[in-house]
Scaffold this motif. Sequence first.
Motif, PDB file in Angstrom:
ATOM      1  N   GLY A  41      73.995   4.490  22.423  1.00  0.00           N
ATOM      2  CA  GLY A  41      72.630   4.665  21.884  1.00  0.00           C
ATOM      3  C   GLY A  41      72.572   5.995  21.251  1.00  0.00           C
ATOM      4  O   GLY A  41      72.165   6.236  20.199  1.00  0.00           O
ATOM      5  N   ALA A  42      73.064   6.992  22.068  1.00  0.00           N
ATOM      6  CA  ALA A  42      73.025   8.261  21.787  1.00  0.00           C
ATOM      7  C   ALA A  42      74.022   8.732  20.542  1.00  0.00           C
ATOM      8  O   ALA A  42      73.747   9.471  19.629  1.00  0.00           O
ATOM      9  N   PHE A  43      75.096   8.128  20.551  1.00  0.00           N
ATOM     10  CA  PHE A  43      75.983   8.387  19.371  1.00  0.00           C
ATOM     11  C   PHE A  43      75.489   7.703  18.072  1.00  0.00           C
ATOM     12  O   PHE A  43      75.647   8.295  17.057  1.00  0.00           O
ATOM     13  N   SER A  44      75.091   6.517  18.233  1.00  0.00           N
ATOM     14  CA  SER A  44      74.373   6.008  16.923  1.00  0.00           C
ATOM     15  C   SER A  44      73.382   6.786  16.443  1.00  0.00           C
ATOM     16  O   SER A  44      73.031   6.771  15.279  1.00  0.00           O
TER      17      SER A  44
ATOM     18  N   PHE B 104      65.285   1.175  16.514  1.00  0.00           N
ATOM     19  CA  PHE B 104      65.113   0.782  17.839  1.00  0.00           C
ATOM     20  C   PHE B 104      63.821   1.083  18.687  1.00  0.00           C
ATOM     21  O   PHE B 104      63.308   0.161  19.540  1.00  0.00           O
ATOM     22  N   LEU B 105      63.082   1.861  18.273  1.00  0.00           N
ATOM     23  CA  LEU B 105      62.120   2.664  19.212  1.00  0.00           C
ATOM     24  C   LEU B 105      60.778   2.417  18.225  1.00  0.00           C
ATOM     25  O   LEU B 105      59.664   2.391  19.077  1.00  0.00           O
ATOM     26  N   GLY B 106      60.900   2.110  17.065  1.00  0.00           N
ATOM     27  CA  GLY B 106      59.948   1.796  16.159  1.00  0.00           C
ATOM     28  C   GLY B 106      59.134   2.920  15.419  1.00  0.00           C
ATOM     29  O   GLY B 106      59.292   3.968  15.882  1.00  0.00           O
ATOM     30  N   ASP B 107      58.633   2.815  14.269  1.00  0.00           N
ATOM     31  CA  ASP B 107      58.044   3.787  13.343  1.00  0.00           C
ATOM     32  C   ASP B 107      56.801   4.396  14.227  1.00  0.00           C
ATOM     33  O   ASP B 107      56.764   5.677  14.253  1.00  0.00           O
ATOM     34  N   GLY B 108      56.123   3.539  14.708  1.00  0.00           N
ATOM     35  CA  GLY B 108      55.001   4.169  15.470  1.00  0.00           C
ATOM     36  C   GLY B 108      55.108   5.108  16.457  1.00  0.00           C
ATOM     37  O   GLY B 108      54.545   6.168  16.661  1.00  0.00           O
TER      38      GLY B 108
END
Length: 338
Positions: A114-117, A128-132
Amino acid sequence: MREASFVKQNKDKWLEFESILKNKTSIDPDVLSDLYIEITDHLSYAKTFYKNSNTERYLNQLASQAHQKIYKTKKEPKNRLISFFKTEFPLLFYQHHRELLVAFLTFSFFVLVGAFSAANEGDFVRSFLGDGYVNMTLDNIEKGDPMAVYKEQGEFNMFLGITLNNIKVALYAFGYGILFGVGTLYIMMQNGIMLGSFQYFFYDQGLLWESARTIWIHGTIEISVIIIAGCAGLVMGNGMLFTGTYPRLESFKRGVINGLKILMSTIPFFILAGFLEGFVTRHTEMPDWLAILIILSSLSLILFYYVYYPIKLNRQLRNTFSDLNSDIVSTQPQTNRT
Protein backbone atom coordinates in the motif's frame (compact mmCIF):
# COMPACT_ATOMS: atom_id res chain seq x y z
CA MET A 1 7.42 -49.57 28.73
CA ARG A 2 6.67 -51.34 25.45
CA GLU A 3 3.52 -50.22 23.66
CA ALA A 4 2.01 -53.72 23.87
CA SER A 5 2.51 -53.76 27.64
CA PHE A 6 1.02 -50.28 27.99
CA VAL A 7 -2.07 -51.32 26.01
CA LYS A 8 -2.46 -54.58 27.92
CA GLN A 9 -2.20 -52.80 31.26
CA ASN A 10 -4.85 -50.18 30.46
CA LYS A 11 -7.05 -51.82 27.80
CA ASP A 12 -9.83 -52.88 30.19
CA LYS A 13 -10.06 -49.37 31.65
CA TRP A 14 -10.26 -47.80 28.18
CA LEU A 15 -12.98 -50.21 27.07
CA GLU A 16 -14.92 -49.52 30.26
CA PHE A 17 -14.63 -45.78 29.68
CA GLU A 18 -15.70 -46.17 26.05
CA SER A 19 -18.73 -48.14 27.23
CA ILE A 20 -19.64 -45.36 29.68
CA LEU A 21 -19.48 -42.78 26.91
CA LYS A 22 -21.82 -44.82 24.74
CA ASN A 23 -24.27 -45.31 27.61
CA LYS A 24 -27.34 -43.13 27.11
CA THR A 25 -28.25 -43.04 30.80
CA SER A 26 -27.40 -40.04 32.97
CA ILE A 27 -23.77 -39.86 34.10
CA ASP A 28 -22.37 -37.91 37.01
CA PRO A 29 -20.37 -35.11 35.29
CA ASP A 30 -17.75 -35.06 38.05
CA VAL A 31 -17.10 -38.81 37.70
CA LEU A 32 -16.87 -38.43 33.94
CA SER A 33 -14.49 -35.50 34.40
CA ASP A 34 -12.17 -37.58 36.62
CA LEU A 35 -12.12 -40.39 34.06
CA TYR A 36 -11.45 -37.88 31.30
CA ILE A 37 -8.41 -36.55 33.16
CA GLU A 38 -7.02 -40.09 33.44
CA ILE A 39 -7.56 -40.75 29.73
CA THR A 40 -5.82 -37.48 28.79
CA ASP A 41 -2.92 -38.50 31.02
CA HIS A 42 -2.65 -41.76 29.06
CA LEU A 43 -2.92 -39.81 25.80
CA SER A 44 -0.06 -37.55 26.87
CA TYR A 45 2.04 -40.60 27.67
CA ALA A 46 1.22 -42.19 24.29
CA LYS A 47 2.12 -38.96 22.45
CA THR A 48 5.48 -38.95 24.20
CA PHE A 49 6.48 -42.61 23.78
CA TYR A 50 4.32 -43.99 20.94
CA LYS A 51 3.97 -40.99 18.63
CA ASN A 52 1.71 -41.50 15.56
CA SER A 53 0.79 -44.99 16.72
CA ASN A 54 -2.65 -46.62 16.67
CA THR A 55 -2.69 -46.30 20.46
CA GLU A 56 -2.26 -42.52 20.23
CA ARG A 57 -4.99 -42.23 17.60
CA TYR A 58 -7.41 -44.36 19.62
CA LEU A 59 -6.85 -42.39 22.83
CA ASN A 60 -7.10 -39.11 20.94
CA GLN A 61 -10.50 -40.11 19.59
CA LEU A 62 -11.62 -41.34 23.00
CA ALA A 63 -10.53 -38.10 24.69
CA SER A 64 -12.34 -36.07 22.03
CA GLN A 65 -15.59 -37.97 22.62
CA ALA A 66 -15.22 -37.53 26.37
CA HIS A 67 -14.59 -33.80 25.99
CA GLN A 68 -17.81 -33.36 24.04
CA LYS A 69 -19.76 -35.44 26.58
CA ILE A 70 -18.42 -33.47 29.54
CA TYR A 71 -19.23 -30.07 28.09
CA LYS A 72 -22.74 -31.20 27.14
CA THR A 73 -23.56 -32.48 30.64
CA LYS A 74 -21.41 -30.55 33.09
CA LYS A 75 -22.92 -27.42 34.59
CA GLU A 76 -20.98 -24.28 33.78
CA PRO A 77 -19.32 -22.72 36.83
CA LYS A 78 -20.14 -19.14 37.73
CA ASN A 79 -16.64 -18.02 36.83
CA ARG A 80 -16.77 -19.69 33.38
CA LEU A 81 -15.98 -16.43 31.59
CA ILE A 82 -12.98 -15.74 33.79
CA SER A 83 -11.76 -19.31 33.29
CA PHE A 84 -12.12 -18.92 29.52
CA PHE A 85 -9.94 -15.83 29.30
CA LYS A 86 -7.48 -16.93 31.99
CA THR A 87 -6.86 -20.55 31.04
CA GLU A 88 -8.97 -22.14 28.32
CA PHE A 89 -8.36 -19.62 25.56
CA PRO A 90 -4.58 -19.11 26.09
CA LEU A 91 -4.05 -22.90 26.08
CA LEU A 92 -6.03 -23.13 22.84
CA PHE A 93 -4.41 -20.13 21.17
CA TYR A 94 -0.89 -21.48 21.67
CA GLN A 95 -1.74 -24.18 19.11
CA HIS A 96 -2.58 -21.50 16.53
CA HIS A 97 0.45 -19.22 16.73
CA ARG A 98 1.38 -20.40 13.23
CA GLU A 99 -1.89 -19.06 11.80
CA LEU A 100 -1.31 -15.83 13.74
CA LEU A 101 2.12 -15.48 12.14
CA VAL A 102 0.69 -16.06 8.66
CA ALA A 103 -2.02 -13.43 9.23
CA PHE A 104 0.56 -10.96 10.59
CA LEU A 105 3.03 -11.47 7.74
CA THR A 106 0.27 -11.20 5.13
CA PHE A 107 -1.03 -7.99 6.65
CA SER A 108 2.47 -6.50 7.02
CA PHE A 109 3.39 -7.35 3.43
CA PHE A 110 0.34 -5.55 2.07
CA VAL A 111 1.02 -2.54 4.29
CA LEU A 112 4.29 -2.21 2.37
CA VAL A 113 2.44 -2.77 -0.91
CA GLY A 114 0.00 0.00 0.00
CA ALA A 115 2.77 2.45 0.88
CA PHE A 116 4.75 1.57 -2.26
CA SER A 117 1.69 1.96 -4.47
CA ALA A 118 0.80 5.30 -2.91
CA ALA A 119 4.36 6.52 -3.50
CA ASN A 120 4.38 5.54 -7.16
CA GLU A 121 0.80 6.14 -8.30
CA GLY A 122 -0.54 9.64 -7.76
CA ASP A 123 -4.23 8.70 -7.56
CA PHE A 124 -3.80 5.48 -5.59
CA VAL A 125 -4.65 7.01 -2.20
CA ARG A 126 -7.80 8.63 -3.58
CA SER A 127 -8.91 5.44 -5.28
CA PHE A 128 -8.49 3.47 -2.06
CA LEU A 129 -9.51 5.95 0.65
CA GLY A 130 -11.97 7.97 -1.42
CA ASP A 131 -11.98 11.58 -2.59
CA GLY A 132 -14.20 12.69 0.27
CA TYR A 133 -11.81 11.55 2.99
CA VAL A 134 -8.70 12.86 1.21
CA ASN A 135 -10.24 16.29 0.53
CA MET A 136 -11.49 16.57 4.11
CA THR A 137 -8.06 15.72 5.49
CA LEU A 138 -6.34 18.21 3.19
CA ASP A 139 -8.75 20.89 4.42
CA ASN A 140 -7.95 19.98 8.03
CA ILE A 141 -4.23 20.22 7.26
CA GLU A 142 -4.70 23.71 5.82
CA LYS A 143 -6.60 24.72 8.96
CA GLY A 144 -3.67 23.51 11.09
CA ASP A 145 -5.47 20.53 12.66
CA PRO A 146 -4.73 17.46 10.50
CA MET A 147 -6.28 15.05 13.05
CA ALA A 148 -9.55 16.98 13.34
CA VAL A 149 -11.47 13.97 12.00
CA TYR A 150 -11.24 12.41 15.47
CA LYS A 151 -13.02 15.41 17.02
CA GLU A 152 -16.03 15.69 14.75
CA GLN A 153 -18.34 13.31 16.63
CA GLY A 154 -19.23 13.13 20.29
CA GLU A 155 -17.15 10.81 22.42
CA PHE A 156 -19.78 8.14 23.07
CA ASN A 157 -21.21 8.09 19.54
CA MET A 158 -17.71 7.73 18.10
CA PHE A 159 -16.83 5.02 20.61
CA LEU A 160 -19.95 3.03 19.78
CA GLY A 161 -19.70 3.47 16.00
CA ILE A 162 -16.01 2.58 15.81
CA THR A 163 -16.38 -0.46 18.08
CA LEU A 164 -19.26 -1.89 16.04
CA ASN A 165 -17.45 -1.21 12.77
CA ASN A 166 -14.28 -2.93 13.98
CA ILE A 167 -16.25 -5.96 15.16
CA LYS A 168 -17.89 -6.09 11.72
CA VAL A 169 -14.45 -6.14 10.06
CA ALA A 170 -13.39 -8.93 12.43
CA LEU A 171 -16.50 -10.94 11.54
CA TYR A 172 -15.64 -10.57 7.85
CA ALA A 173 -12.06 -11.68 8.51
CA PHE A 174 -13.34 -14.77 10.33
CA GLY A 175 -16.35 -15.56 8.15
CA TYR A 176 -14.42 -15.43 4.89
CA GLY A 177 -12.26 -18.21 6.28
CA ILE A 178 -15.00 -20.52 4.99
CA LEU A 179 -13.39 -20.04 1.57
CA PHE A 180 -10.54 -22.32 2.66
CA GLY A 181 -8.80 -19.33 4.29
CA VAL A 182 -8.38 -17.43 1.00
CA GLY A 183 -11.17 -14.98 1.87
CA THR A 184 -9.46 -14.18 5.17
CA LEU A 185 -6.18 -13.45 3.39
CA TYR A 186 -8.10 -11.11 1.09
CA ILE A 187 -9.41 -9.15 4.11
CA MET A 188 -5.84 -8.97 5.45
CA MET A 189 -4.69 -7.69 2.06
CA GLN A 190 -7.45 -5.08 1.84
CA ASN A 191 -6.84 -3.67 5.32
CA GLY A 192 -3.06 -3.82 4.96
CA ILE A 193 -3.10 -1.82 1.72
CA MET A 194 -5.47 0.70 3.28
CA LEU A 195 -3.18 1.23 6.27
CA GLY A 196 -0.03 1.48 4.14
CA SER A 197 -1.52 4.05 1.74
CA PHE A 198 -3.07 5.96 4.64
CA GLN A 199 0.25 6.32 6.47
CA TYR A 200 2.12 7.21 3.27
CA PHE A 201 -0.43 9.97 2.58
CA PHE A 202 0.51 11.67 5.85
CA TYR A 203 4.20 11.04 5.21
CA ASP A 204 3.83 12.79 1.85
CA GLN A 205 2.28 15.75 3.65
CA GLY A 206 5.20 15.90 6.10
CA LEU A 207 2.98 14.71 8.95
CA LEU A 208 4.13 11.11 9.52
CA TRP A 209 4.99 11.60 13.19
CA GLU A 210 1.93 13.72 13.90
CA SER A 211 -0.32 11.07 12.37
CA ALA A 212 1.47 8.06 13.89
CA ARG A 213 1.48 9.37 17.46
CA THR A 214 -2.25 10.08 17.17
CA ILE A 215 -3.56 7.16 15.12
CA TRP A 216 -1.63 4.43 16.91
CA ILE A 217 -3.07 5.44 20.29
CA HIS A 218 -6.09 3.36 19.33
CA GLY A 219 -4.66 1.69 16.24
CA THR A 220 -2.17 -0.49 18.12
CA ILE A 221 -4.96 -2.57 19.64
CA GLU A 222 -7.38 -2.13 16.74
CA ILE A 223 -5.00 -3.38 14.05
CA SER A 224 -3.64 -6.14 16.29
CA VAL A 225 -7.03 -7.68 16.96
CA ILE A 226 -8.05 -7.43 13.30
CA ILE A 227 -4.97 -9.56 12.57
CA ILE A 228 -6.02 -11.94 15.36
CA ALA A 229 -9.49 -12.14 13.81
CA GLY A 230 -7.69 -13.06 10.58
CA CYS A 231 -5.95 -15.81 12.53
CA ALA A 232 -9.41 -17.09 13.56
CA GLY A 233 -10.47 -17.24 9.91
CA LEU A 234 -7.33 -19.18 8.98
CA VAL A 235 -8.00 -21.64 11.81
CA MET A 236 -11.43 -22.35 10.35
CA GLY A 237 -9.98 -22.66 6.84
CA ASN A 238 -7.26 -25.03 8.03
CA GLY A 239 -9.91 -27.17 9.69
CA MET A 240 -11.31 -27.81 6.21
CA LEU A 241 -7.96 -28.36 4.50
CA PHE A 242 -5.85 -30.19 7.09
CA THR A 243 -7.89 -32.79 8.96
CA GLY A 244 -5.07 -34.57 10.81
CA THR A 245 -6.39 -37.69 12.56
CA TYR A 246 -10.00 -36.47 12.53
CA PRO A 247 -12.74 -37.09 9.96
CA ARG A 248 -13.16 -34.05 7.68
CA LEU A 249 -16.49 -32.99 9.18
CA GLU A 250 -15.17 -33.27 12.73
CA SER A 251 -12.03 -31.33 11.77
CA PHE A 252 -14.17 -28.59 10.23
CA LYS A 253 -16.35 -28.38 13.36
CA ARG A 254 -13.27 -28.05 15.54
CA GLY A 255 -11.90 -25.35 13.24
CA VAL A 256 -15.15 -23.38 13.49
CA ILE A 257 -15.34 -23.72 17.27
CA ASN A 258 -11.70 -22.80 17.83
CA GLY A 259 -11.99 -19.89 15.40
CA LEU A 260 -15.07 -18.61 17.23
CA LYS A 261 -13.23 -18.81 20.54
CA ILE A 262 -10.37 -16.76 19.09
CA LEU A 263 -12.86 -14.25 17.71
CA MET A 264 -14.62 -14.02 21.07
CA SER A 265 -11.33 -13.20 22.79
CA THR A 266 -11.00 -10.04 20.68
CA ILE A 267 -14.27 -8.42 21.81
CA PRO A 268 -12.89 -6.80 25.02
CA PHE A 269 -9.93 -5.48 23.02
CA PHE A 270 -12.19 -4.00 20.34
CA ILE A 271 -14.15 -2.26 23.09
CA LEU A 272 -10.90 -0.92 24.53
CA ALA A 273 -9.73 0.26 21.09
CA GLY A 274 -13.11 1.96 20.52
CA PHE A 275 -12.86 3.66 23.90
CA LEU A 276 -9.38 4.97 23.12
CA GLU A 277 -10.45 6.25 19.69
CA GLY A 278 -13.63 7.86 21.01
CA PHE A 279 -12.34 9.38 24.23
CA VAL A 280 -8.53 9.64 24.05
CA THR A 281 -7.28 9.98 20.45
CA ARG A 282 -9.14 13.28 20.02
CA HIS A 283 -6.80 14.92 22.53
CA THR A 284 -4.10 15.70 19.97
CA GLU A 285 -2.66 18.29 22.33
CA MET A 286 -1.37 15.60 24.72
CA PRO A 287 2.43 15.48 25.11
CA ASP A 288 4.41 13.01 23.02
CA TRP A 289 5.55 11.04 26.06
CA LEU A 290 1.97 10.28 27.07
CA ALA A 291 0.99 9.18 23.56
CA ILE A 292 4.07 6.94 23.38
CA LEU A 293 3.27 5.48 26.81
CA ILE A 294 -0.27 4.57 25.71
CA ILE A 295 1.00 3.03 22.46
CA LEU A 296 3.71 0.95 24.17
CA SER A 297 1.32 -0.14 26.93
CA SER A 298 -1.22 -1.26 24.32
CA LEU A 299 1.43 -3.20 22.38
CA SER A 300 2.70 -4.83 25.58
CA LEU A 301 -0.83 -5.90 26.52
CA ILE A 302 -1.42 -7.54 23.13
CA LEU A 303 1.98 -9.29 23.05
CA PHE A 304 1.59 -10.49 26.62
CA TYR A 305 -1.90 -11.96 26.25
CA TYR A 306 -1.65 -13.42 22.76
CA VAL A 307 2.01 -14.43 22.57
CA TYR A 308 3.88 -14.63 25.89
CA TYR A 309 1.10 -15.85 28.21
CA PRO A 310 -0.04 -18.79 26.00
CA ILE A 311 3.59 -19.94 25.67
CA LYS A 312 4.14 -19.67 29.43
CA LEU A 313 0.92 -21.53 30.26
CA ASN A 314 1.67 -24.35 27.82
CA ARG A 315 5.20 -24.75 29.17
CA GLN A 316 3.73 -25.18 32.63
CA LEU A 317 1.29 -27.77 31.30
CA ARG A 318 4.07 -29.61 29.45
CA ASN A 319 6.17 -29.72 32.60
CA THR A 320 3.21 -31.15 34.51
CA PHE A 321 2.73 -33.88 31.90
CA SER A 322 6.47 -34.58 31.85
CA ASP A 323 6.46 -35.08 35.61
CA LEU A 324 3.42 -37.33 35.29
CA ASN A 325 5.07 -39.45 32.60
CA SER A 326 8.18 -39.78 34.74
CA ASP A 327 6.04 -40.96 37.64
CA ILE A 328 4.27 -43.52 35.40
CA VAL A 329 7.56 -44.91 34.09
CA SER A 330 9.16 -45.04 37.52
CA THR A 331 6.29 -47.10 38.93
CA GLN A 332 6.57 -49.82 36.28
CA PRO A 333 8.54 -53.06 36.94
CA GLN A 334 12.04 -53.03 35.47
CA THR A 335 11.23 -56.05 33.28
CA ASN A 336 8.61 -54.06 31.38
CA ARG A 337 11.00 -51.33 30.22
CA THR A 338 12.67 -51.35 26.84
